[in-house]
Structure formats: C-alpha cells, structure tokens
Design a protein around this motif. Sequence first.
Motif, PDB file in Angstrom:
ATOM      1  N   SER A  66       6.552  -1.178   3.830  1.00  0.00           N
ATOM      2  CA  SER A  66       5.372  -1.217   4.571  1.00  0.00           C
ATOM      3  C   SER A  66       4.508  -2.731   4.476  1.00  0.00           C
ATOM      4  O   SER A  66       3.684  -3.009   5.283  1.00  0.00           O
ATOM      5  CB  SER A  66       4.357  -0.207   4.179  1.00  0.00           C
ATOM      6  N   LEU A  67       4.754  -3.549   3.520  1.00  0.00           N
ATOM      7  CA  LEU A  67       3.844  -4.847   3.324  1.00  0.00           C
ATOM      8  C   LEU A  67       3.982  -5.703   4.650  1.00  0.00           C
ATOM      9  O   LEU A  67       3.000  -5.970   5.120  1.00  0.00           O
ATOM     10  CB  LEU A  67       4.629  -5.652   2.214  1.00  0.00           C
ATOM     11  N   PRO A  68       5.074  -5.732   5.498  1.00  0.00           N
ATOM     12  CA  PRO A  68       5.046  -6.646   6.672  1.00  0.00           C
ATOM     13  C   PRO A  68       4.628  -6.035   7.710  1.00  0.00           C
ATOM     14  O   PRO A  68       4.125  -6.288   8.750  1.00  0.00           O
ATOM     15  CB  PRO A  68       6.441  -7.050   6.996  1.00  0.00           C
ATOM     16  N   LEU A  69       4.317  -4.582   7.835  1.00  0.00           N
ATOM     17  CA  LEU A  69       3.808  -3.681   8.717  1.00  0.00           C
ATOM     18  C   LEU A  69       2.309  -3.733   8.740  1.00  0.00           C
ATOM     19  O   LEU A  69       1.615  -3.850   9.802  1.00  0.00           O
ATOM     20  CB  LEU A  69       4.449  -2.262   8.656  1.00  0.00           C
ATOM     21  N   ILE A  70       1.731  -3.354   7.455  1.00  0.00           N
ATOM     22  CA  ILE A  70       0.277  -3.017   7.500  1.00  0.00           C
ATOM     23  C   ILE A  70      -0.557  -3.848   6.458  1.00  0.00           C
ATOM     24  O   ILE A  70      -1.744  -3.909   6.372  1.00  0.00           O
ATOM     25  CB  ILE A  70       0.007  -1.544   7.097  1.00  0.00           C
ATOM     26  N   GLY A  71       0.276  -4.981   5.877  1.00  0.00           N
ATOM     27  CA  GLY A  71      -0.387  -5.784   4.965  1.00  0.00           C
ATOM     28  C   GLY A  71      -0.572  -5.641   3.571  1.00  0.00           C
ATOM     29  O   GLY A  71      -0.242  -4.243   3.179  1.00  0.00           O
ATOM     30  N   PHE A  72      -0.727  -6.480   2.678  1.00  0.00           N
ATOM     31  CA  PHE A  72      -0.689  -6.356   1.114  1.00  0.00           C
ATOM     32  C   PHE A  72      -2.056  -5.473   0.660  1.00  0.00           C
ATOM     33  O   PHE A  72      -1.795  -4.280  -0.033  1.00  0.00           O
ATOM     34  CB  PHE A  72      -1.116  -7.539   0.686  1.00  0.00           C
ATOM     35  N   VAL A  73      -3.112  -5.762   1.123  1.00  0.00           N
ATOM     36  CA  VAL A  73      -4.268  -4.791   0.831  1.00  0.00           C
ATOM     37  C   VAL A  73      -4.140  -3.259   0.946  1.00  0.00           C
ATOM     38  O   VAL A  73      -4.139  -2.200   0.030  1.00  0.00           O
ATOM     39  CB  VAL A  73      -5.656  -5.239   1.237  1.00  0.00           C
ATOM     40  N   PRO A  74      -4.006  -2.861   2.471  1.00  0.00           N
ATOM     41  CA  PRO A  74      -3.718  -1.429   2.744  1.00  0.00           C
ATOM     42  C   PRO A  74      -2.443  -0.886   2.011  1.00  0.00           C
ATOM     43  O   PRO A  74      -2.656   0.208   1.440  1.00  0.00           O
ATOM     44  CB  PRO A  74      -3.469  -1.579   4.212  1.00  0.00           C
ATOM     45  N   ALA A  75      -1.362  -1.512   2.017  1.00  0.00           N
ATOM     46  CA  ALA A  75      -0.112  -1.011   1.460  1.00  0.00           C
ATOM     47  C   ALA A  75      -0.377  -0.590  -0.124  1.00  0.00           C
ATOM     48  O   ALA A  75       0.078   0.425  -0.580  1.00  0.00           O
ATOM     49  CB  ALA A  75       0.792  -1.852   1.820  1.00  0.00           C
ATOM     50  N   THR A  76      -1.054  -1.766  -0.812  1.00  0.00           N
ATOM     51  CA  THR A  76      -0.901  -1.579  -2.086  1.00  0.00           C
ATOM     52  C   THR A  76      -2.274  -0.498  -2.403  1.00  0.00           C
ATOM     53  O   THR A  76      -1.975   0.257  -3.590  1.00  0.00           O
ATOM     54  CB  THR A  76      -1.514  -2.855  -2.755  1.00  0.00           C
ATOM     55  N   PHE A  77      -3.059  -0.375  -1.762  1.00  0.00           N
ATOM     56  CA  PHE A  77      -4.393   0.620  -1.960  1.00  0.00           C
ATOM     57  C   PHE A  77      -3.517   2.107  -1.711  1.00  0.00           C
ATOM     58  O   PHE A  77      -3.935   2.993  -2.586  1.00  0.00           O
ATOM     59  CB  PHE A  77      -5.470   0.343  -0.995  1.00  0.00           C
ATOM     60  N   ILE A  78      -2.831   2.330  -0.653  1.00  0.00           N
ATOM     61  CA  ILE A  78      -2.288   3.712  -0.363  1.00  0.00           C
ATOM     62  C   ILE A  78      -1.297   3.746  -1.758  1.00  0.00           C
ATOM     63  O   ILE A  78      -1.339   4.987  -2.267  1.00  0.00           O
ATOM     64  CB  ILE A  78      -1.549   3.578   0.935  1.00  0.00           C
TER      65      ILE A  78
END
Length: 138
Positions: A66-78
Amino acid sequence: MMGALLGLGILAIFSAYRAVQLTRCEIRQGRRPLFRRNPLETLVGLLDSYRTALISSLLFFLYIKSLPLIGFVPATFIFVTVLLWLSRLLNRTWLVATIGTLMALVLIFRVTVSVWMPDVWLYSLLPDHLADFANRYL
C-alpha cells in the motif's frame, strides 16, 4: 553465499533431528506419527499456534504493497493502528504516540536526511499544489 548455505544447512540438520525426535515420541505414546495424519488437520493445527505471526506478516505485506498507493504516513498510521488494535493496546496514549512518531519520522527522513519516495498514486488525484505538498510530506 557461503554463510547463507552454512546457516541453512545447520537449520536443516537440526530440523530433521527434531522431526525424528517428535516422531519417536509420538510412536511411544501410541499415536500415529505426524506425517501419517490427515495433512489438512496437521496444517490447521500447526498454523493455529502461529496465528499472530501469520496475521502480522500478512498485515506487513499489505503495508508494503500500500505504500506506493496511499503514501507513507497513511499506510504507516493504518498499519500501526491495526497492530495496536490486535494487541489490545489501542487507546489515546498509544494513538498520540503513533502520530508523534510518524511526524518525527517525516521530519527526520524527509526534511533532515532528504530521503524521498516515488510519487503516490492517490496524491495524483489532488490539485497540483496539494499533490506536491502531499508527495513531499506525506
């Protein structure tokens, strides 16, 4: 390559030794050996004891994808929030710690060290100036 070969060789030897040891123990107790049971029942029994590790591994795989799809911050937060929820630690303290850690990571790696990731697909849907900001800091 030799180090990996040596490590895998030692692992194979001790795994074979442990399998023989377990088979002998089961025969002495009057049960059928592990390799003569129903393979599906054996698999379910083995996976049940590794349930948390398997779920965490699956979540980590989804996080990486999901990193290239939604980005580092949202993916890491989820990812971190789901792990906190699974470990029953999801409360205000840990949520604030997660947000603070994410902000510190962005400041350290994106601003100070200048480590950048490729542009994120989700941010391409935003207007240009917001997409640039999101790709830079999120």
